[in-house]
Design a protein around this motif. Structure first.
Motif, PDB file in Angstrom:
ATOM      1  N   LYS A   1       0.987  -1.143  -0.087  1.00 52.10           N
ATOM      2  CA  LYS A   1      -0.012   0.035   0.058  1.00 52.10           C
ATOM      3  C   LYS A   1       1.079   1.308   0.097  1.00 52.10           C
ATOM      4  O   LYS A   1       1.887   1.340   0.612  1.00 52.10           O
ATOM      5  CB  LYS A   1      -0.935   0.087   1.306  1.00 52.10           C
ATOM      6  N   GLY A   2       0.633   2.195  -1.018  1.00 53.76           N
ATOM      7  CA  GLY A   2       1.263   3.566  -0.924  1.00 53.76           C
ATOM      8  C   GLY A   2       0.539   4.961  -0.568  1.00 53.76           C
ATOM      9  O   GLY A   2      -0.619   4.677  -0.767  1.00 53.76           O
ATOM     10  N   ASN A   3       1.021   5.825  -0.504  1.00 48.76           N
ATOM     11  CA  ASN A   3       0.540   6.825   0.059  1.00 48.76           C
ATOM     12  C   ASN A   3       0.909   7.904  -0.609  1.00 48.76           C
ATOM     13  O   ASN A   3       2.327   8.135  -0.545  1.00 48.76           O
ATOM     14  CB  ASN A   3       0.387   7.157   1.518  1.00 48.76           C
ATOM     15  N   VAL A   4       0.347   9.109  -1.139  1.00 48.98           N
ATOM     16  CA  VAL A   4       0.657  10.214  -1.793  1.00 48.98           C
ATOM     17  C   VAL A   4       0.582  11.271  -0.933  1.00 48.98           C
ATOM     18  O   VAL A   4      -0.927  11.542  -0.607  1.00 48.98           O
ATOM     19  CB  VAL A   4       0.119  10.416  -3.272  1.00 48.98           C
ATOM     20  N   LEU A   5       1.387  12.213  -0.614  1.00 47.25           N
ATOM     21  CA  LEU A   5       1.265  13.349   0.146  1.00 47.25           C
ATOM     22  C   LEU A   5       0.208  14.433  -0.872  1.00 47.25           C
ATOM     23  O   LEU A   5       0.308  14.440  -2.090  1.00 47.25           O
ATOM     24  CB  LEU A   5       2.656  14.077   0.249  1.00 47.25           C
ATOM     25  N   ASN A   6      -0.620  14.972   0.066  1.00 46.80           N
ATOM     26  CA  ASN A   6      -1.609  16.062  -0.357  1.00 46.80           C
ATOM     27  C   ASN A   6      -0.843  17.272  -1.205  1.00 46.80           C
ATOM     28  O   ASN A   6      -1.456  17.741  -2.216  1.00 46.80           O
ATOM     29  CB  ASN A   6      -2.220  16.742   0.692  1.00 46.80           C
ATOM     30  N   ASN A   7       0.232  17.424  -1.044  1.00 42.21           N
ATOM     31  CA  ASN A   7       1.056  18.488  -1.805  1.00 42.21           C
ATOM     32  C   ASN A   7       1.909  17.979  -2.733  1.00 42.21           C
ATOM     33  O   ASN A   7       2.768  18.839  -3.352  1.00 42.21           O
ATOM     34  CB  ASN A   7       1.788  19.547  -0.794  1.00 42.21           C
ATOM     35  N   SER A   8       1.669  16.843  -3.174  1.00 32.37           N
ATOM     36  CA  SER A   8       2.310  16.496  -4.323  1.00 32.37           C
ATOM     37  C   SER A   8       2.004  16.925  -5.687  1.00 32.37           C
ATOM     38  O   SER A   8       0.857  17.031  -5.907  1.00 32.37           O
ATOM     39  CB  SER A   8       2.296  14.691  -4.524  1.00 32.37           C
ATOM     40  N   LEU A   9       2.842  16.825  -6.546  1.00 24.27           N
ATOM     41  CA  LEU A   9       2.558  17.341  -8.061  1.00 24.27           C
ATOM     42  C   LEU A   9       1.791  16.022  -8.637  1.00 24.27           C
ATOM     43  O   LEU A   9       1.083  16.261  -9.844  1.00 24.27           O
ATOM     44  CB  LEU A   9       3.835  17.554  -8.802  1.00 24.27           C
ATOM     45  N   TYR A  10       1.780  14.780  -8.269  1.00 25.74           N
ATOM     46  CA  TYR A  10       1.306  13.633  -8.789  1.00 25.74           C
ATOM     47  C   TYR A  10      -0.175  13.236  -8.105  1.00 25.74           C
ATOM     48  O   TYR A  10      -0.126  13.650  -6.854  1.00 25.74           O
ATOM     49  CB  TYR A  10       2.138  12.463  -8.828  1.00 25.74           C
TER      50      TYR A  10
ATOM     51  N   VAL B   1      -1.483  -2.243 -10.797  1.00 20.51           N
ATOM     52  CA  VAL B   1      -2.424  -1.308  -9.881  1.00 20.51           C
ATOM     53  C   VAL B   1      -3.686  -2.005  -9.423  1.00 20.51           C
ATOM     54  O   VAL B   1      -4.399  -2.462 -10.345  1.00 20.51           O
ATOM     55  CB  VAL B   1      -2.827   0.008 -10.413  1.00 20.51           C
ATOM     56  N   VAL B   2      -3.631  -2.302  -8.079  1.00 19.30           N
ATOM     57  CA  VAL B   2      -5.007  -3.095  -7.697  1.00 19.30           C
ATOM     58  C   VAL B   2      -6.198  -1.933  -7.344  1.00 19.30           C
ATOM     59  O   VAL B   2      -7.170  -2.369  -7.763  1.00 19.30           O
ATOM     60  CB  VAL B   2      -4.456  -3.849  -6.486  1.00 19.30           C
ATOM     61  N   SER B   3      -5.799  -1.066  -6.636  1.00 23.93           N
ATOM     62  CA  SER B   3      -6.806  -0.097  -6.270  1.00 23.93           C
ATOM     63  C   SER B   3      -6.405   1.372  -6.033  1.00 23.93           C
ATOM     64  O   SER B   3      -4.992   1.408  -5.841  1.00 23.93           O
ATOM     65  CB  SER B   3      -7.787  -0.449  -5.160  1.00 23.93           C
ATOM     66  N   VAL B   4      -7.092   2.355  -6.091  1.00 25.77           N
ATOM     67  CA  VAL B   4      -6.594   3.877  -5.894  1.00 25.77           C
ATOM     68  C   VAL B   4      -7.904   4.286  -5.159  1.00 25.77           C
ATOM     69  O   VAL B   4      -9.084   4.272  -5.728  1.00 25.77           O
ATOM     70  CB  VAL B   4      -6.234   4.435  -7.285  1.00 25.77           C
ATOM     71  N   ILE B   5      -7.702   4.658  -3.929  1.00 24.50           N
ATOM     72  CA  ILE B   5      -8.883   5.223  -3.207  1.00 24.50           C
ATOM     73  C   ILE B   5      -8.238   6.627  -2.578  1.00 24.50           C
ATOM     74  O   ILE B   5      -7.121   6.499  -1.655  1.00 24.50           O
ATOM     75  CB  ILE B   5      -9.476   4.511  -2.104  1.00 24.50           C
ATOM     76  N   GLY B   6      -8.660   7.788  -2.872  1.00 19.25           N
ATOM     77  CA  GLY B   6      -8.273   8.948  -2.265  1.00 19.25           C
ATOM     78  C   GLY B   6      -6.804   9.067  -2.746  1.00 19.25           C
ATOM     79  O   GLY B   6      -6.462   9.245  -3.883  1.00 19.25           O
ATOM     80  N   ASN B   7      -5.818   9.259  -1.644  1.00 21.36           N
ATOM     81  CA  ASN B   7      -4.537   9.568  -1.850  1.00 21.36           C
ATOM     82  C   ASN B   7      -3.516   8.202  -1.495  1.00 21.36           C
ATOM     83  O   ASN B   7      -2.503   8.237  -1.309  1.00 21.36           O
ATOM     84  CB  ASN B   7      -3.959  10.641  -0.890  1.00 21.36           C
TER      85      ASN B   7
END
Length: 68
Positions: free
Chosen positions: A18-27, A44-50
């Motif tokens: 499981k990975g997490n993308v910061l809110n201030n990320s460009l991606y 990619v299995v799923s993407v929910i929110g960040n």
């Protein structure tokens, strides 16, 4: 490059991560997940929110058994 190498090592050991993308990320989470997955040969299995989940079958010690 460092992030991809870390994801690669963890996926070989555990197959799912499981990975997490910061809110201030460009991606967005979707963009980051797809880019990392393409770089390391994962799905990619799923993407929910960040957050996102990646899967790749382990070459040496498969843990998860998927139905055929």
């Amino acid at each position: 490059e460092t992030v991809c190498r870390q994801f690669d090592e963890v996926l070989e050991a555990r197959e799912l991560i499981k990975g997490n993308v910061l809110n201030n990320s460009l991606y967005s989470a979707r963009e980051a997940a797809e880019e990392i997955a393409a770089a390391i040969g994962a799905d990619v299995v799923s993407v929910i929110g960040n957050r996102f989940v990646l899967y790749r079958r382990s070459k040496e010690n498969p843990v998860l058994v998927l139905p055929s």
